[in-house]
Design a protein around this motif. Structure first.
Motif, PDB file in Angstrom:
ATOM      1  N   GLU A 155      55.354 -40.531  38.830  1.00 48.19           N
ATOM      2  CA  GLU A 155      54.338 -40.130  39.807  1.00 48.19           C
ATOM      3  C   GLU A 155      53.265 -39.244  39.086  1.00 48.19           C
ATOM      4  OE1 GLU A 155      56.337 -38.853  43.269  1.00 48.19           O
ATOM      5  OE2 GLU A 155      57.298 -40.643  43.625  1.00 48.19           O
ATOM      6  N   LEU A 156      52.712 -40.024  38.240  1.00 51.95           N
ATOM      7  CA  LEU A 156      51.682 -38.932  37.627  1.00 51.95           C
ATOM      8  C   LEU A 156      50.461 -38.554  38.506  1.00 51.95           C
ATOM      9  CD1 LEU A 156      51.234 -41.267  34.308  1.00 51.95           C
ATOM     10  CD2 LEU A 156      52.690 -39.220  34.834  1.00 51.95           C
ATOM     11  N   PRO A 157      50.113 -37.347  38.465  1.00 54.17           N
ATOM     12  CA  PRO A 157      48.863 -37.032  39.300  1.00 54.17           C
ATOM     13  C   PRO A 157      47.683 -37.872  39.177  1.00 54.17           C
ATOM     14  CG  PRO A 157      50.047 -34.990  38.124  1.00 54.17           C
ATOM     15  CD  PRO A 157      50.619 -36.220  37.477  1.00 54.17           C
ATOM     16  N   GLY A 158      47.312 -38.397  37.929  1.00 54.65           N
ATOM     17  CA  GLY A 158      46.123 -39.005  37.563  1.00 54.65           C
ATOM     18  C   GLY A 158      46.319 -40.539  38.323  1.00 54.65           C
ATOM     19  N   SER A 216      45.240 -53.510  31.778  1.00 52.45           N
ATOM     20  CA  SER A 216      44.208 -54.107  32.513  1.00 52.45           C
ATOM     21  C   SER A 216      43.376 -53.166  33.055  1.00 52.45           C
ATOM     22  CB  SER A 216      44.772 -54.897  33.614  1.00 52.45           C
ATOM     23  OG  SER A 216      43.672 -55.489  34.453  1.00 52.45           O
ATOM     24  N   TRP A 217      44.193 -52.010  33.435  1.00 46.34           N
ATOM     25  CA  TRP A 217      43.556 -50.873  34.406  1.00 46.34           C
ATOM     26  C   TRP A 217      42.779 -49.785  33.433  1.00 46.34           C
ATOM     27  CZ3 TRP A 217      40.792 -50.238  38.587  1.00 46.34           C
ATOM     28  CH2 TRP A 217      40.985 -50.753  39.536  1.00 46.34           C
ATOM     29  N   GLN A 218      43.408 -49.912  32.216  1.00 51.05           N
ATOM     30  CA  GLN A 218      42.898 -49.066  31.379  1.00 51.05           C
ATOM     31  C   GLN A 218      41.306 -49.500  30.963  1.00 51.05           C
ATOM     32  OE1 GLN A 218      44.968 -47.983  27.588  1.00 51.05           O
ATOM     33  NE2 GLN A 218      46.692 -48.970  28.483  1.00 51.05           N
ATOM     34  N   GLU A 219      41.114 -50.580  30.856  1.00 48.27           N
ATOM     35  CA  GLU A 219      39.796 -51.391  30.621  1.00 48.27           C
ATOM     36  C   GLU A 219      39.194 -51.428  32.008  1.00 48.27           C
ATOM     37  OE1 GLU A 219      38.208 -55.619  28.416  1.00 48.27           O
ATOM     38  OE2 GLU A 219      40.479 -55.066  28.762  1.00 48.27           O
ATOM     39  N   ARG A 220      39.912 -51.804  32.837  1.00 47.82           N
ATOM     40  CA  ARG A 220      38.984 -51.989  34.347  1.00 47.82           C
ATOM     41  C   ARG A 220      38.316 -50.587  34.694  1.00 47.82           C
ATOM     42  NH1 ARG A 220      42.956 -55.869  37.541  1.00 47.82           N
ATOM     43  NH2 ARG A 220      41.793 -55.382  39.349  1.00 47.82           N
ATOM     44  N   ALA A 221      38.829 -49.414  34.365  1.00 47.95           N
ATOM     45  CA  ALA A 221      38.541 -48.222  34.772  1.00 47.95           C
ATOM     46  C   ALA A 221      37.196 -47.648  34.116  1.00 47.95           C
ATOM     47  CB  ALA A 221      39.601 -47.191  34.441  1.00 47.95           C
ATOM     48  N   LEU A 222      37.055 -48.428  32.823  1.00 50.83           N
ATOM     49  CA  LEU A 222      35.854 -47.960  31.894  1.00 50.83           C
ATOM     50  C   LEU A 222      34.924 -49.027  32.132  1.00 50.83           C
ATOM     51  CD1 LEU A 222      37.758 -46.578  29.153  1.00 50.83           C
ATOM     52  CD2 LEU A 222      36.669 -45.166  30.895  1.00 50.83           C
ATOM     53  N   LYS A 223      35.187 -50.521  32.227  1.00 50.47           N
ATOM     54  CA  LYS A 223      34.039 -51.470  32.015  1.00 50.47           C
ATOM     55  C   LYS A 223      33.980 -52.501  32.899  1.00 50.47           C
ATOM     56  CE  LYS A 223      35.630 -51.460  27.173  1.00 50.47           C
ATOM     57  NZ  LYS A 223      36.104 -52.107  26.061  1.00 50.47           N
ATOM     58  N   SER A 224      34.576 -52.465  34.153  1.00 50.76           N
ATOM     59  CA  SER A 224      34.383 -53.554  35.126  1.00 50.76           C
ATOM     60  C   SER A 224      33.579 -53.058  36.410  1.00 50.76           C
ATOM     61  CB  SER A 224      35.916 -53.628  35.765  1.00 50.76           C
ATOM     62  OG  SER A 224      36.253 -52.676  36.561  1.00 50.76           O
ATOM     63  N   ALA A 225      33.241 -53.896  37.287  1.00 53.15           N
ATOM     64  CA  ALA A 225      32.325 -53.391  38.335  1.00 53.15           C
ATOM     65  C   ALA A 225      32.771 -52.097  38.980  1.00 53.15           C
ATOM     66  CB  ALA A 225      32.221 -54.596  39.304  1.00 53.15           C
ATOM     67  N   LEU A 235      30.425 -41.554  42.819  1.00 53.30           N
ATOM     68  CA  LEU A 235      31.805 -41.308  43.362  1.00 53.30           C
ATOM     69  C   LEU A 235      32.892 -40.840  42.004  1.00 53.30           C
ATOM     70  CD1 LEU A 235      31.997 -44.689  45.050  1.00 53.30           C
ATOM     71  CD2 LEU A 235      31.603 -42.413  46.187  1.00 53.30           C
ATOM     72  N   ALA A 236      32.330 -40.891  41.081  1.00 55.44           N
ATOM     73  CA  ALA A 236      33.280 -40.383  39.977  1.00 55.44           C
ATOM     74  C   ALA A 236      32.136 -40.074  38.759  1.00 55.44           C
ATOM     75  CB  ALA A 236      34.259 -41.302  39.533  1.00 55.44           C
ATOM     76  N   THR A 237      32.528 -39.287  37.645  1.00 50.17           N
ATOM     77  CA  THR A 237      31.509 -39.362  36.296  1.00 50.17           C
ATOM     78  C   THR A 237      32.533 -40.114  35.407  1.00 50.17           C
ATOM     79  OG1 THR A 237      33.198 -37.336  35.817  1.00 50.17           O
ATOM     80  CG2 THR A 237      31.264 -36.933  37.242  1.00 50.17           C
ATOM     81  N   GLN A 238      31.686 -40.250  34.166  1.00 48.52           N
ATOM     82  CA  GLN A 238      32.263 -40.833  33.198  1.00 48.52           C
ATOM     83  C   GLN A 238      33.695 -40.207  32.865  1.00 48.52           C
ATOM     84  OE1 GLN A 238      31.261 -43.744  31.760  1.00 48.52           O
ATOM     85  NE2 GLN A 238      33.010 -43.741  30.267  1.00 48.52           N
ATOM     86  N   VAL A 244      41.326 -41.452  34.241  1.00 50.88           N
ATOM     87  CA  VAL A 244      41.855 -42.320  34.862  1.00 50.88           C
ATOM     88  C   VAL A 244      42.525 -43.339  34.026  1.00 50.88           C
ATOM     89  CG1 VAL A 244      41.609 -44.309  36.620  1.00 50.88           C
ATOM     90  CG2 VAL A 244      40.973 -42.183  37.096  1.00 50.88           C
ATOM     91  N   SER A 245      41.603 -43.929  32.996  1.00 51.25           N
ATOM     92  CA  SER A 245      42.124 -44.703  31.976  1.00 51.25           C
ATOM     93  C   SER A 245      43.133 -44.266  31.125  1.00 51.25           C
ATOM     94  CB  SER A 245      40.707 -45.363  31.201  1.00 51.25           C
ATOM     95  OG  SER A 245      41.111 -46.083  30.203  1.00 51.25           O
ATOM     96  N   ARG A 246      43.125 -43.163  30.669  1.00 49.35           N
ATOM     97  CA  ARG A 246      44.252 -42.401  29.947  1.00 49.35           C
ATOM     98  C   ARG A 246      45.309 -42.444  30.819  1.00 49.35           C
ATOM     99  NH1 ARG A 246      40.018 -39.009  28.382  1.00 49.35           N
ATOM    100  NH2 ARG A 246      40.802 -37.235  30.070  1.00 49.35           N
ATOM    101  N   THR A 247      45.285 -42.017  32.144  1.00 50.16           N
ATOM    102  CA  THR A 247      46.255 -41.928  33.014  1.00 50.16           C
ATOM    103  C   THR A 247      46.975 -43.299  33.077  1.00 50.16           C
ATOM    104  OG1 THR A 247      45.474 -40.196  34.404  1.00 50.16           O
ATOM    105  CG2 THR A 247      47.442 -41.445  35.175  1.00 50.16           C
TER     106      THR A 247
END
Length: 271
Positions: A155-158, A216-225, A235-238, A244-247
């Motif tokens: 249960e990671l906080p991220g 999938s989510w490592q990539e989607r968190a940075l590159k997807s719509a 809603l979020a900064t880079q 999120v991707s690192r988490t």
């Protein structure tokens, strides 16, 4: 005037998203529907994406046919290639908006959508439209995840941060990320008859499954719509997205990683 979709699809069509959707099959995604299929049925699969579920369904109705409908027509080339590769001929893929289907009343024995209603502006209206093109005695079916009740370990906080951000992005786009818990109510509001509700899970626990979802989510968190909307909507900064991707990477590298996703289902026999 024809009704058109007012919401924006949260995930978009980045390669990382399409790879995720391509892992869906009839057995792992619409098992609740399969016992009701008969060989001569005519099926409409709304929001078919890369067509993996759609092509599977065609094998269940060898004397019937399947139509896959997708608003993003660019994905349909991949769906058609898949059907051709598997030698499926009782199938067609068309571009269209499910808010205003081009089919006549009572055109299909089964009308299905999978993980679509959570992304639209008027899910009740879409269910009404699905019901309109179903035959008397036919089936209207839908399955939707509920992002508010994903369960993961560790249960990671991220991951809670990701869950909250996903909720904000989806709602900013005009969707309902917790669609699963209200799917049965939408069906009632749409006037569907003899609605049966159920719930099933996706569970990712093997090394391969964990690596797939994490990657999938490592990539989607940075590159997807999803990422683009988070930034454009402030809603979020880079930095937030990178965290999120690192988490998701950290989660995926844990030997005890585990994830379950509840999905609500409705199946209605039209009177």
């Amino acid at each position: 005037m024809p009704k058109i979709e007012s919401a924006t699809y949260t995930h978009g069509h980045h390669a990382s998203v399409i790879r995720s959707h391509a892992a869906r099959t009839a057995k792992n995604s619409v098992a609740f529907l399969l016992p009701h299929l008969k060989p001569s049925m005519k099926i409409l699969d709304i929001g078919c994406g890369p067509g993996t579920i759609t092509v599977d369904l065609a094998e269940y109705v060898p004397k019937g046919s399947v139509t896959g409908l997708e608003r993003a027509g660019s994905i349909l080339a991949q769906a058609r290639d898949l059907a051709e590769t598997r030698g499926i001929t009782n199938i067609e893929f068309v571009e269209g908006d499910a808010n205003d289907l081009s089919f006549a009343d009572g055109s299909f024995d089964v009308v299905l959508c999978h993980q679509v209603l959570q992304h639209v502006g008027d899910p009740v209206g879409m269910l009404r439209e699905m019901n309109r093109v179903a035959k008397s005695g036919g089936i209207v079916a839908a399955r939707e995840a509920d992002y508010g009740v994903f369960v993961w370990y560790p249960e990671l906080p991220g991951l809670k941060e990701w869950q909250g951000l996903y909720d904000r992005v989806a709602r900013y786009n005009g969707g309902e990320p917790n669609a699963g818990r209200v799917l049965h109510a939408w069906a009632r509001q749409a006037g569907l008859s003899e609605v049966k509700s159920s719930c099933s899970m996706w569970c990712y626990s093997t090394k391969e499954e964990i690596a797939w979802w994490s990657g999938s989510w490592q990539e989607r968190a940075l590159k997807s719509a999803f990422a683009a909307t988070a930034m454009e909507g402030k809603l979020a900064t880079q930095e937030d997205l990178e965290r999120v991707s690192r988490t998701w990477k950290e989660w995926g590298e844990d030997q005890d990683a585990w994830l379950s996703i509840p999905n609500a289902e409705i199946l209605s026999h039209k009177q």
